[in-house]
Design an enzyme around this catalytic site. Structure first.
Site, PDB file in Angstrom:
ATOM      1  N   LYS A  58      -1.608   6.121  -4.702  1.00  0.00           N
ATOM      2  CA  LYS A  58      -2.652   7.138  -4.521  1.00  0.00           C
ATOM      3  C   LYS A  58      -2.260   8.465  -5.154  1.00  0.00           C
ATOM      4  CE  LYS A  58      -3.342   4.788  -0.119  1.00  0.00           C
ATOM      5  NZ  LYS A  58      -2.009   4.512   0.437  1.00  0.00           N
ATOM      6  N   ASP A 104       0.847  -1.186   0.000  1.00  0.00           N
ATOM      7  CA  ASP A 104       0.000   0.000   0.000  1.00  0.00           C
ATOM      8  C   ASP A 104       0.888   1.243   0.000  1.00  0.00           C
ATOM      9  OD1 ASP A 104      -2.909   1.046   0.414  1.00  0.00           O
ATOM     10  OD2 ASP A 104      -1.653   2.235   1.751  1.00  0.00           O
ATOM     11  N   HIS A 138      -6.605   9.920  -3.108  1.00  0.00           N
ATOM     12  CA  HIS A 138      -6.170   9.802  -1.710  1.00  0.00           C
ATOM     13  C   HIS A 138      -7.158  10.479  -0.747  1.00  0.00           C
ATOM     14  CE1 HIS A 138      -2.127   9.319   0.658  1.00  0.00           C
ATOM     15  NE2 HIS A 138      -3.158   9.128   1.462  1.00  0.00           N
ATOM     16  N   TYR A 153       3.649   9.691   0.412  1.00  0.00           N
ATOM     17  CA  TYR A 153       4.535   9.131   1.441  1.00  0.00           C
ATOM     18  C   TYR A 153       5.997   9.479   1.178  1.00  0.00           C
ATOM     19  CZ  TYR A 153       0.294   6.433   2.520  1.00  0.00           C
ATOM     20  OH  TYR A 153      -0.989   6.060   2.809  1.00  0.00           O
TER      21      TYR A 153
HETATM   22  N1  LIG Z   1      -5.434   6.353   2.599  1.00  0.00           N
HETATM   23  C1  LIG Z   1      -5.019   7.052   3.622  1.00  0.00           C
HETATM   24  O1  LIG Z   1      -5.334   8.234   3.765  1.00  0.00           O
HETATM   25  C2  LIG Z   1      -4.164   6.397   4.669  1.00  0.00           C
HETATM   26  C3  LIG Z   1      -4.031   6.993   5.948  1.00  0.00           C
HETATM   27  C4  LIG Z   1      -3.296   6.307   6.913  1.00  0.00           C
HETATM   28  C5  LIG Z   1      -2.689   5.104   6.608  1.00  0.00           C
HETATM   29  N2  LIG Z   1      -2.801   4.573   5.344  1.00  0.00           N
HETATM   30  C6  LIG Z   1      -2.139   3.287   4.974  1.00  0.00           C
HETATM   31  O2  LIG Z   1      -2.364   2.340   5.998  1.00  0.00           O
HETATM   32  C7  LIG Z   1      -1.124   1.842   6.446  1.00  0.00           C
HETATM   33  C8  LIG Z   1      -1.221   1.368   7.875  1.00  0.00           C
HETATM   34  O3  LIG Z   1      -1.652   2.397   8.729  1.00  0.00           O
HETATM   35  P1  LIG Z   1      -0.676   3.187   9.716  1.00  0.00           P
HETATM   36  O4  LIG Z   1       0.686   3.202   9.178  1.00  0.00           O
HETATM   37  O5  LIG Z   1      -1.348   4.477   9.983  1.00  0.00           O
HETATM   38  O6  LIG Z   1      -0.738   2.372  11.080  1.00  0.00           O
HETATM   39  P2  LIG Z   1      -0.730   0.828  11.524  1.00  0.00           P
HETATM   40  O7  LIG Z   1      -0.286  -0.041  10.428  1.00  0.00           O
HETATM   41  O8  LIG Z   1      -2.041   0.570  12.151  1.00  0.00           O
HETATM   42  O9  LIG Z   1       0.371   0.872  12.688  1.00  0.00           O
HETATM   43  C9  LIG Z   1       1.711   1.114  12.379  1.00  0.00           C
HETATM   44  C10 LIG Z   1       2.519   1.251  13.662  1.00  0.00           C
HETATM   45  O10 LIG Z   1       2.441   0.051  14.423  1.00  0.00           O
HETATM   46  C11 LIG Z   1       3.721  -0.504  14.635  1.00  0.00           C
HETATM   47  N3  LIG Z   1       3.581  -1.967  14.480  1.00  0.00           N
HETATM   48  C12 LIG Z   1       3.271  -2.638  13.362  1.00  0.00           C
HETATM   49  N4  LIG Z   1       3.173  -3.958  13.600  1.00  0.00           N
HETATM   50  C13 LIG Z   1       3.421  -4.131  14.915  1.00  0.00           C
HETATM   51  C14 LIG Z   1       3.478  -5.256  15.764  1.00  0.00           C
HETATM   52  N5  LIG Z   1       3.235  -6.485  15.288  1.00  0.00           N
HETATM   53  N6  LIG Z   1       3.777  -5.061  17.072  1.00  0.00           N
HETATM   54  C15 LIG Z   1       4.003  -3.826  17.549  1.00  0.00           C
HETATM   55  N7  LIG Z   1       3.968  -2.709  16.797  1.00  0.00           N
HETATM   56  C16 LIG Z   1       3.674  -2.863  15.491  1.00  0.00           C
HETATM   57  C17 LIG Z   1       4.623   0.111  13.587  1.00  0.00           C
HETATM   58  O11 LIG Z   1       5.937   0.258  14.084  1.00  0.00           O
HETATM   59  P3  LIG Z   1       7.302  -0.130  13.275  1.00  0.00           P
HETATM   60  O12 LIG Z   1       7.171   0.304  11.856  1.00  0.00           O
HETATM   61  O13 LIG Z   1       8.318   0.635  14.022  1.00  0.00           O
HETATM   62  O14 LIG Z   1       7.452  -1.608  13.421  1.00  0.00           O
HETATM   63  C18 LIG Z   1       3.991   1.486  13.375  1.00  0.00           C
HETATM   64  O15 LIG Z   1       4.441   2.428  14.322  1.00  0.00           O
HETATM   65  C19 LIG Z   1      -0.186   3.027   6.219  1.00  0.00           C
HETATM   66  O16 LIG Z   1       1.167   2.670   6.317  1.00  0.00           O
HETATM   67  C20 LIG Z   1      -0.625   3.446   4.848  1.00  0.00           C
HETATM   68  O17 LIG Z   1      -0.110   2.563   3.864  1.00  0.00           O
HETATM   69  C21 LIG Z   1      -3.547   5.195   4.397  1.00  0.00           C
END
Ligand SMILES: NC(=O)c1ccc[n+]([C@@H]2O[C@H](COP(=O)([O-])OP(=O)(O)OC[C@H]3O[C@@H](n4cnc5c(N)ncnc54)[C@H](OP(=O)(O)O)[C@@H]3O)[C@@H](O)[C@H]2O)c1
Ligand SMILES: *[C@@H]1O[C@H](CO)[C@@H](O)[C@H](O)[C@H]1NC(C)=O
Ligand SMILES: *[C@@H]1O[C@H](CO)[C@@H](O)[C@H](O)[C@H]1NC(C)=O
Ligand SMILES: *[C@@H]1O[C@H](CO)[C@@H](O)[C@H](O)[C@H]1NC(C)=O
Ligand SMILES: *[C@@H]1O[C@H](CO)[C@@H](O)[C@H](O)[C@H]1NC(C)=O
Ligand SMILES: *[C@@H]1O[C@H](CO)[C@@H](O)[C@H](O)[C@H]1NC(C)=O
Length: 362
Positions: A117, A80, A150, A85
């Site tokens: 996006k 994704d 996006h 980004y």
């Molecule tokens: N369309 C949009 O507007 C939009 C908005 C937000 C997000 N997104 C997409 O969604 C993806 C995921 O959302 P997100 O990045 O906001 O948050 P997330 O995936 O819910 O959480 C990421 C955080 O959790 C930690 N983490 C991941 N796996 C873990 C585990 N097994 N144990 C402990 N900690 C863990 C990561 O740390 P480390 O990396 O340090 O391991 C990071 O700090 C984004 O990367 C992006 O691709 C899209």
């Protein structure tokens, strides 16, 4: 019975932001005006979206490139990405078969799914194709599987860094038409949206020729939005659940400071221990079992592997029902104020939803 049906119509009308006029159209409020056109593409490729993917927001530089390689090695088939980004060139280092940066070669292109996006400053129809070309060139791939708008917000192009001015002259539909052309040009297999309100999505569905394959939005155990998720299923629009680990994203930490980090939540710790899995695996498994696609982000190899293990966890109906009681209706990602626009109209913790979130009171 008529009373119950009436209430259901009323609620869903309010929820979906549709005028409560009794008409034939109301029975299928989101049906596009023309039958959904299947996407023709020249790519020898028939993959549908895998239920788990690697998120890439906040993965910086070489960390992003390494995360992609760890994910492929672990068996992920879905990334994704997004122009916003700022790391697509690094992601591309792990997608280019000839790259001297990557340690192991990527799988053949038709075996994995890539979403990217369109950023808000390229919504003008004349800018859309060039934005995708830049993404493809940065990623070192010939086509995307899915290209998302996006946000439902156009910015004026060419502003000073960090300055955002809303472009009142470019509508969502103007941009959508230009995105449909990208499918026709075989540059992306599918197109979709992200962060749309029901009303905004309805607008696209009423007028699309090539209709959204997916809607990517924030949803997780603390912002479940089950009725909105169900509505997408009924309309054959895949839900991609972003921030599937809720407030684990460090940029969200100040939003609801009284809310536990999800992975330290006692309910989820108890459930994970009952299922003999980690808390992250339990949370992601719930997201998958409710029919959403989850895209957890990590730059750590052991967590990337751990998160894929969610595919091995299943819940009983009773457990699924118990999880529903844990909703906090708390949204962590809402740039509405900074951009000066209304977002998430009618949705939990969005604009015009007069439901205080549990942790927002006082
Ligand atoms: N369309 C949009 O507007 C939009 C908005 C937000 C997000 N997104 C997409 O969604 C993806 C995921 O959302 P997100 O990045 O906001 O948050 P997330 O995936 O819910 O959480 C990421 C955080 O959790 C930690 N983490 C991941 N796996 C873990 C585990 N097994 N144990 C402990 N900690 C863990 C990561 O740390 P480390 O990396 O340090 O391991 C990071 O700090 C984004 O990367 C992006 O691709 C899209
Ligand atoms: C896209 O692919 C289809 C199916 O292979 C082909 O018929 C069409 O000519 C291609 N269009 C472009 C613009 O390359
Ligand atoms: C999809 O592709 C795979 C591998 O090329 C093939 O085995 C399968 O039959 C294809 N399925 C459809 C529906 O075309
Ligand atoms: C969703 O897909 C099913 C099965 O293909 C189909 O019967 C139904 O009409 C579709 N619904 C919409 C709203 O497109
Ligand atoms: C629990 O999981 C661990 C590690 O995955 C495994 O070694 C152990 O056998 C499991 N225990 C039970 C009771 O399933
Ligand atoms: C699922 O469990 C099996 C059996 O314990 C294990 O071999 C496999 O690696 C697990 N899958 C994932 C993705 O963790």
């Amino acid at each position: 019975m008529p009373l119950v049906a009436g209430v259901v119509v009323l609620l869903s009308s309010l929820f979906l932001g549709i005028p409560m006029v009794v008409s034939a159209e109301q029975q299928t409020p989101f049906q596009p005006s023309s039958p959904r056109q299947s996407n023709h593409h020249s790519h020898n490729h028939n993959l549908s979206i895998p239920s788990i993917g690697l998120g890439l927001w906040n993965s910086k530089g070489d960390d992003a490139a390494h995360a992609v390689t760890y994910a492929f090695d672990a068996g992920y088939k879905h990334l994704d990405s997004a122009a916003a980004y700022g790391n697509e060139e690094y992601v591309g280092r792990s997608l280019s078969p000839s790259s001297k940066h990557s340690h192991s070669p990527p799988p053949p292109r038709h075996k994995y799914w890539v979403t990217s996006k369109l950023w808000n400053d390229a919504h003008r129809p004349s800018l859309v194709a060039a934005a995708l070309d830049k993404t493809l060139s940065d990623l070192s791939i010939a086509y995307l599987d899915l290209y998302l708008m996006h946000w439902p917000v156009a910015f004026l192009p060419d502003q000073a860094p960090g300055r955002t001015v809303v472009d009142q002259d470019t509508t969502i539909l103007d941009t959508w038409r230009a995105m449909e052309d990208l499918v026709r040009a075989n540059k992306t297999r599918y197109v979709g949206v992200s962060n749309f309100s029901p009303r905004q999505l309805d607008q696209v569905l009423k007028h699309c020729d090539i209709c959204p394959y997916a809607h990517e939005f924030e949803t997780h155990p603390y912002l479940q939005q089950q009725d909105f998720v169900d509505w997408h299923a009924d309309n054959n629009i895949t839900v991609i659940a972003y921030s599937p680990l809720a407030n684990m994203n460090p940029t969200y930490k100040d939003k609801y400071p009284k809310l536990d980090p999800l992975l330290e939540d006692d309910f989820w710790k108890g459930l994970a221990s009952k299922k003999n899995c980690t808390v992250a695996q339990a949370v992601l498994a719930w997201g998958i079992q409710r029919g959403t696609v989850v895209i957890p982000k990590s730059v750590h190899e052991e967590r990337i592997i751990e998160n894929l293990g969610s595919l091995n966890v299943t819940f009983s109906k009773d457990e699924m029902r118990e999880i529903q009681t844990q909703d906090k209706r708390s949204r962590f990602n809402n740039p509405s104020k900074g951009w000066g626009v209304e977002l998430f109209e009618g949705l939990d913790d969005g604009s015009n939803r007069f439901l205080a979130t549990k942790y927002d009171l006082r």
